[in-house]
Design a protein around this motif. Structure first.
Motif, PDB file in Angstrom:
ATOM      1  N   UNK A 173       0.838  -1.201   0.000  1.00 59.00           N
ATOM      2  CA  UNK A 173       0.000   0.000   0.000  1.00 59.00           C
ATOM      3  C   UNK A 173       0.876   1.255   0.000  1.00 59.00           C
ATOM      4  N   UNK A 174       1.921   1.253   0.827  1.00 59.42           N
ATOM      5  CA  UNK A 174       2.777   2.432   0.931  1.00 59.42           C
ATOM      6  C   UNK A 174       3.593   2.646  -0.344  1.00 59.42           C
ATOM      7  N   UNK A 175       4.038   1.576  -0.945  1.00 61.88           N
ATOM      8  CA  UNK A 175       4.761   1.684  -2.217  1.00 61.88           C
ATOM      9  C   UNK A 175       3.858   2.282  -3.296  1.00 61.88           C
ATOM     10  N   UNK A 176       2.622   1.805  -3.360  1.00 63.04           N
ATOM     11  CA  UNK A 176       1.699   2.306  -4.379  1.00 63.04           C
ATOM     12  C   UNK A 176       1.389   3.790  -4.173  1.00 63.04           C
ATOM     13  N   UNK A 177       1.189   4.170  -2.926  1.00 68.95           N
ATOM     14  CA  UNK A 177       0.880   5.572  -2.649  1.00 68.95           C
ATOM     15  C   UNK A 177       2.035   6.472  -3.049  1.00 68.95           C
ATOM     16  N   UNK A 178       3.246   6.034  -2.751  1.00 69.86           N
ATOM     17  CA  UNK A 178       4.425   6.826  -3.112  1.00 69.86           C
ATOM     18  C   UNK A 178       4.572   6.893  -4.632  1.00 69.86           C
ATOM     19  N   UNK A 179       4.359   5.762  -5.285  1.00 67.66           N
ATOM     20  CA  UNK A 179       4.435   5.733  -6.752  1.00 67.66           C
ATOM     21  C   UNK A 179       3.385   6.660  -7.374  1.00 67.66           C
ATOM     22  N   UNK A 180       2.171   6.617  -6.833  1.00 71.21           N
ATOM     23  CA  UNK A 180       1.099   7.458  -7.355  1.00 71.21           C
ATOM     24  C   UNK A 180       1.461   8.943  -7.210  1.00 71.21           C
ATOM     25  N   UNK A 181       1.973   9.310  -6.048  1.00 69.91           N
ATOM     26  CA  UNK A 181       2.324  10.717  -5.817  1.00 69.91           C
ATOM     27  C   UNK A 181       3.491  11.156  -6.687  1.00 69.91           C
ATOM     28  N   UNK A 182       4.448  10.280  -6.906  1.00 70.30           N
ATOM     29  CA  UNK A 182       5.591  10.640  -7.747  1.00 70.30           C
ATOM     30  C   UNK A 182       5.132  10.897  -9.180  1.00 70.30           C
ATOM     31  N   UNK A 183       4.232  10.050  -9.680  1.00 68.36           N
ATOM     32  CA  UNK A 183       3.712  10.269 -11.030  1.00 68.36           C
ATOM     33  C   UNK A 183       2.899  11.560 -11.089  1.00 68.36           C
ATOM     34  N   UNK A 184       2.152  11.853 -10.040  1.00 67.79           N
ATOM     35  CA  UNK A 184       1.404  13.096  -9.948  1.00 67.79           C
ATOM     36  C   UNK A 184       2.358  14.292  -9.930  1.00 67.79           C
ATOM     37  N   UNK A 185       3.434  14.145  -9.182  1.00 68.87           N
ATOM     38  CA  UNK A 185       4.452  15.192  -9.062  1.00 68.87           C
ATOM     39  C   UNK A 185       5.116  15.458 -10.408  1.00 68.87           C
ATOM     40  N   UNK A 186       5.422  14.407 -11.146  1.00 70.41           N
ATOM     41  CA  UNK A 186       6.038  14.561 -12.464  1.00 70.41           C
ATOM     42  C   UNK A 186       5.122  15.335 -13.412  1.00 70.41           C
ATOM     43  N   UNK A 187       3.815  15.062 -13.339  1.00 72.49           N
ATOM     44  CA  UNK A 187       2.860  15.779 -14.187  1.00 72.49           C
ATOM     45  C   UNK A 187       2.807  17.260 -13.807  1.00 72.49           C
ATOM     46  N   UNK A 188       2.884  17.545 -12.511  1.00 75.11           N
ATOM     47  CA  UNK A 188       2.891  18.937 -12.047  1.00 75.11           C
ATOM     48  C   UNK A 188       4.123  19.676 -12.572  1.00 75.11           C
ATOM     49  N   UNK A 189       5.279  19.038 -12.481  1.00 73.44           N
ATOM     50  CA  UNK A 189       6.514  19.666 -12.944  1.00 73.44           C
ATOM     51  C   UNK A 189       6.466  19.895 -14.456  1.00 73.44           C
ATOM     52  N   UNK A 190       5.915  18.927 -15.193  1.00 73.45           N
ATOM     53  CA  UNK A 190       5.794  19.082 -16.648  1.00 73.45           C
ATOM     54  C   UNK A 190       4.914  20.288 -16.989  1.00 73.45           C
ATOM     55  N   UNK A 191       3.858  20.485 -16.209  1.00 68.94           N
ATOM     56  CA  UNK A 191       2.962  21.631 -16.407  1.00 68.94           C
ATOM     57  C   UNK A 191       3.702  22.945 -16.146  1.00 68.94           C
ATOM     58  N   UNK A 192       4.407  23.002 -15.016  1.00 72.87           N
ATOM     59  CA  UNK A 192       5.143  24.223 -14.683  1.00 72.87           C
ATOM     60  C   UNK A 192       6.247  24.498 -15.701  1.00 72.87           C
ATOM     61  N   UNK A 193       6.917  23.434 -16.150  1.00 68.75           N
ATOM     62  CA  UNK A 193       7.979  23.600 -17.142  1.00 68.75           C
ATOM     63  C   UNK A 193       7.422  24.163 -18.446  1.00 68.75           C
ATOM     64  N   UNK A 194       6.247  23.692 -18.827  1.00 73.60           N
ATOM     65  CA  UNK A 194       5.639  24.174 -20.072  1.00 73.60           C
ATOM     66  C   UNK A 194       5.303  25.662 -19.961  1.00 73.60           C
ATOM     67  N   UNK A 195       4.740  26.055 -18.831  1.00 77.01           N
ATOM     68  CA  UNK A 195       4.462  27.480 -18.624  1.00 77.01           C
ATOM     69  C   UNK A 195       5.752  28.288 -18.587  1.00 77.01           C
TER      70      UNK A 195
END
Length: 273
Positions: A112-134
């Motif tokens: 459960x903890x591995x999945x939660x961390x993986x989910x947040x990391x993928x979410x974080x990567x999408x956030x950074x991609x958005x900020x980088x594009x702006x």
């Protein structure tokens, strides 16, 4: 051509008051737990690395699903059930609930903890991609600075927790997260329903995805059609959402949402579950 309609939901609407009650119960869960819940999975998870991320993400996902559930209800009450928009509102209800189920489904805390961390990391990567594009725009320096700050703080926390779990950050951040592959393996669905139900959920997820992305095939398969006239290269038809497509979409979205809410509550309250 198409029209909105008021429909008989064939019993699937009976789940909506239950969803409301379950969501209210989830919202009322105590943050710190009680003596009765000291051995509940949530308390065990929270005492370990990344355990808090399971319940932060699950709660957020279920809130996202509920907001769209309310938007769906408001739409069909005020507008009616057209052949496109209501299905598009059901898609995030189903998908968010499925991701919450995926996070909570494993019986062991480590997974459960591995999945939660993986989910947040993928979410974080999408956030950074958005900020980088702006940040690529003229005058985009503030966005580039925001991305750098997030990398320095949140990125550092993720890397530290991954290391504490004995995992590889690069592998975890690049690992494929394919929901359609995971649904048939969710033990919650297999234990309480069956393999065919899981497959039906995958199929419905694909159909609702078609609605979300404006695909003609999903609307065609989900509608009763009446021929009106020939036109160059095709024909004009009158579309009405079919009773079967409505009952399947609303029924499966409600089923998965309720299962996710119940499992979240179970993980918070019931020892050994």
């Amino acid at each position: 051509m198409s029209e909105a309609q008021r429909v008989d939901f064939q019993g699937s609407d009976e789940a909506w008051p239950v969803i409301g009650a379950l969501f209210a119960r989830m919202q009322a869960l105590p943050e710190s737990g009680t003596p009765r819940t000291n051995l509940a999975p949530r308390q065990i998870d929270l005492a370990q690395t990344a355990g808090h991320r399971i319940y932060i993400q699950s709660h957020a996902l279920l809130g996202f699903a509920y907001e769209h559930h309310q938007a769906f209800l408001a739409h069909i009450i005020t507008v009616g059930f057209g052949p496109r928009a209501p299905f598009n509102l059901l898609r995030p209800v189903l998908e968010s609930s499925l991701w919450a189920l995926w996070l909570l489904d494993p019986h062991d805390s480590a997974t459960r903890r591995k999945r939660a961390l993986q989910y947040e990391i993928h979410d974080f990567k999408a956030e950074i991609a958005y900020l980088d594009e702006l940040g690529k725009r003229s005058g985009g320096l503030p966005m580039r600075e925001a991305a750098a700050e997030r990398q320095a703080h949140a990125g550092k926390s993720y890397r530290e927790e991954v290391a504490q779990l004995g995992l590889d950050y690069a592998a975890l951040s690049k690992a494929n997260m394919n929901l359609t592959d995971e649904i048939p393996k969710m033990q919650r669905l297999l234990d309480r329903h069956d393999k065919d139900t899981a497959r039906l959920i995958v199929a419905e997820w694909r159909r609702l995805s078609g609605y979300q992305h404006g695909k003609t095939w999903s609307v065609a398969l989900g509608s009763d059609q009446t021929f009106l006239a020939k036109i160059p290269g095709g024909q004009t038809v009158h579309l009405v959402a079919s009773d079967s497509s409505i009952s399947i979409a609303t029924g499966l979205a409600a089923l998965v949402f309720m299962e996710a809410l119940i499992l979240h509550i179970d993980r918070c309250e019931n020892p050994g579950r």
